[in-house]
Design a protein around this motif. Sequence first.
Motif, PDB file in Angstrom:
ATOM      1  N   ARG A  81      25.612  79.346-102.993  1.00 25.08           N
ATOM      2  CA  ARG A  81      26.665  78.363-103.159  1.00 25.08           C
ATOM      3  C   ARG A  81      26.204  77.455-104.261  1.00 25.08           C
ATOM      4  O   ARG A  81      25.029  76.915-104.091  1.00 25.08           O
ATOM      5  CB  ARG A  81      26.787  77.590-101.940  1.00 25.08           C
ATOM      6  CG  ARG A  81      27.815  76.534-101.824  1.00 25.08           C
ATOM      7  CD  ARG A  81      27.766  75.422-100.681  1.00 25.08           C
ATOM      8  NE  ARG A  81      29.052  74.915-100.505  1.00 25.08           N
ATOM      9  CZ  ARG A  81      28.955  73.563 -99.902  1.00 25.08           C
ATOM     10  NH1 ARG A  81      28.020  73.190 -99.402  1.00 25.08           N
ATOM     11  NH2 ARG A  81      30.345  72.877 -99.695  1.00 25.08           N
ATOM     12  N   TRP A  82      26.801  77.027-105.427  1.00 24.86           N
ATOM     13  CA  TRP A  82      26.453  76.493-106.547  1.00 24.86           C
ATOM     14  C   TRP A  82      27.650  75.160-106.643  1.00 24.86           C
ATOM     15  O   TRP A  82      28.408  75.447-106.519  1.00 24.86           O
ATOM     16  CB  TRP A  82      26.401  77.162-107.796  1.00 24.86           C
ATOM     17  CG  TRP A  82      25.526  78.454-108.137  1.00 24.86           C
ATOM     18  CD1 TRP A  82      25.760  79.446-107.376  1.00 24.86           C
ATOM     19  CD2 TRP A  82      24.343  78.587-108.622  1.00 24.86           C
ATOM     20  NE1 TRP A  82      24.851  80.535-107.642  1.00 24.86           N
ATOM     21  CE2 TRP A  82      23.967  79.731-108.292  1.00 24.86           C
ATOM     22  CE3 TRP A  82      23.555  77.547-109.120  1.00 24.86           C
ATOM     23  CZ2 TRP A  82      22.811  80.220-108.728  1.00 24.86           C
ATOM     24  CZ3 TRP A  82      22.269  78.056-109.617  1.00 24.86           C
ATOM     25  CH2 TRP A  82      21.943  79.670-109.478  1.00 24.86           C
ATOM     26  N   MET A  83      26.784  74.026-107.245  1.00 24.71           N
ATOM     27  CA  MET A  83      27.676  72.930-107.667  1.00 24.71           C
ATOM     28  C   MET A  83      27.199  72.212-108.689  1.00 24.71           C
ATOM     29  O   MET A  83      26.086  72.202-109.015  1.00 24.71           O
ATOM     30  CB  MET A  83      27.928  72.163-106.308  1.00 24.71           C
ATOM     31  CG  MET A  83      26.789  71.320-105.784  1.00 24.71           C
ATOM     32  SD  MET A  83      26.703  70.845-104.255  1.00 24.71           S
ATOM     33  CE  MET A  83      27.394  72.423-103.300  1.00 24.71           C
ATOM     34  N   GLU A 143      22.462  75.209-103.836  1.00 28.91           N
ATOM     35  CA  GLU A 143      22.340  74.651-102.465  1.00 28.91           C
ATOM     36  C   GLU A 143      22.058  75.899-101.318  1.00 28.91           C
ATOM     37  O   GLU A 143      21.181  75.840-100.519  1.00 28.91           O
ATOM     38  CB  GLU A 143      23.543  74.209-101.987  1.00 28.91           C
ATOM     39  CG  GLU A 143      23.328  73.184-100.447  1.00 28.91           C
ATOM     40  CD  GLU A 143      24.447  72.101-100.112  1.00 28.91           C
ATOM     41  OE1 GLU A 143      24.015  71.237 -99.993  1.00 28.91           O
ATOM     42  OE2 GLU A 143      25.471  72.639-100.491  1.00 28.91           O
ATOM     43  N   ILE A 144      22.504  77.157-101.704  1.00 27.30           N
ATOM     44  CA  ILE A 144      22.344  78.179-100.580  1.00 27.30           C
ATOM     45  C   ILE A 144      22.310  79.508-101.555  1.00 27.30           C
ATOM     46  O   ILE A 144      23.015  79.763-102.471  1.00 27.30           O
ATOM     47  CB  ILE A 144      23.551  78.169 -99.812  1.00 27.30           C
ATOM     48  CG1 ILE A 144      24.004  77.237 -98.974  1.00 27.30           C
ATOM     49  CG2 ILE A 144      23.294  79.660 -98.958  1.00 27.30           C
ATOM     50  CD1 ILE A 144      25.138  77.313 -98.259  1.00 27.30           C
ATOM     51  N   TYR A 176      18.722  72.688-110.238  1.00 27.92           N
ATOM     52  CA  TYR A 176      17.671  72.053-109.081  1.00 27.92           C
ATOM     53  C   TYR A 176      18.053  73.044-107.785  1.00 27.92           C
ATOM     54  O   TYR A 176      19.235  73.491-107.504  1.00 27.92           O
ATOM     55  CB  TYR A 176      18.162  70.454-108.740  1.00 27.92           C
ATOM     56  CG  TYR A 176      17.301  70.132-107.458  1.00 27.92           C
ATOM     57  CD1 TYR A 176      16.112  69.688-107.831  1.00 27.92           C
ATOM     58  CD2 TYR A 176      17.832  70.132-106.309  1.00 27.92           C
ATOM     59  CE1 TYR A 176      15.321  69.066-106.819  1.00 27.92           C
ATOM     60  CE2 TYR A 176      17.093  69.643-105.170  1.00 27.92           C
ATOM     61  CZ  TYR A 176      15.798  69.230-105.518  1.00 27.92           C
ATOM     62  OH  TYR A 176      15.146  68.952-104.282  1.00 27.92           O
ATOM     63  N   LEU A 177      16.968  73.143-107.045  1.00 30.01           N
ATOM     64  CA  LEU A 177      16.980  73.670-105.629  1.00 30.01           C
ATOM     65  C   LEU A 177      16.152  73.205-104.940  1.00 30.01           C
ATOM     66  O   LEU A 177      14.894  72.630-105.314  1.00 30.01           O
ATOM     67  CB  LEU A 177      17.303  75.364-105.709  1.00 30.01           C
ATOM     68  CG  LEU A 177      16.031  75.909-106.345  1.00 30.01           C
ATOM     69  CD1 LEU A 177      14.812  76.149-105.229  1.00 30.01           C
ATOM     70  CD2 LEU A 177      16.486  77.152-107.113  1.00 30.01           C
ATOM     71  N   ASP A 178      16.280  73.492-103.316  1.00 29.15           N
ATOM     72  CA  ASP A 178      15.236  73.364-102.584  1.00 29.15           C
ATOM     73  C   ASP A 178      14.777  74.461-102.031  1.00 29.15           C
ATOM     74  O   ASP A 178      15.703  75.385-101.481  1.00 29.15           O
ATOM     75  CB  ASP A 178      15.835  72.437-101.413  1.00 29.15           C
ATOM     76  CG  ASP A 178      16.161  70.703-101.930  1.00 29.15           C
ATOM     77  OD1 ASP A 178      15.171  70.178-102.204  1.00 29.15           O
ATOM     78  OD2 ASP A 178      17.457  70.716-101.929  1.00 29.15           O
TER      79      ASP A 178
END
Length: 219
Positions: A81-83, A143-144, A176-178
């Motif tokens: 899941r990208w935004m 995000e995912i 960016y990602l976590d």
Amino acid sequence: MGSSSPKFTLSPATPSDIPGCVDIWFSAFQAPVMSEAYPDTPNVRKYLTDLWTKDIEIEERKTWIVVMKEEGSGKVCCFSRWMEEKECEDGYNISLWHARWGALPHESLPSEMSFTTLSTKFWGPMSRQHGRVMSGRPHIFLEILATLPDYQGKGLGKQLLKWGTDRADRGGMECYLDASEKGKGLYERHGDFEVRIEAKDAEARSFPMVRVSKGQVGE
């Protein structure tokens, strides 16, 4: 002769793919905090299905769900899941987590879920470190990224990662990602992401990671 290795195709998700993405979510994320935040119940599964279907159907959300499916069976084995984060809504240049996840005050969560748990134990800490790193900087946010356990180690996540970083490069944008402790190596090796440890939130279980734009790439 032995059976040939399965082949996989990458494609934008369709509404019929979303239940498979929900299956992956609950199979891949089984840490206690995840089970507390998103218990595996029919109501929570419906909530996720409805939310991610909106991502596909509402273009203004600037959100993309991309999947890897096994050829022949059509089984969804990996999804992302990208935004696109451009508008400054909260001073951090990132969208509000409760807007992305349908948890605004006027929207009701399933009774099994708690806004307080989501805010204090899960999305809140990640949002804070996201903001510290990317404030004022347009970027693509992953995000995912999750794979069914039986399909891990086949390079599926790597292909979805490339899809997003290529998109970011076409727009000249950072990513960016976590990342979890386990996942950091994947993003370092295959996406050129770097940990920004100085921005890590004390309450976050994940690590903020950034990839600088590589410039324009071909379509």
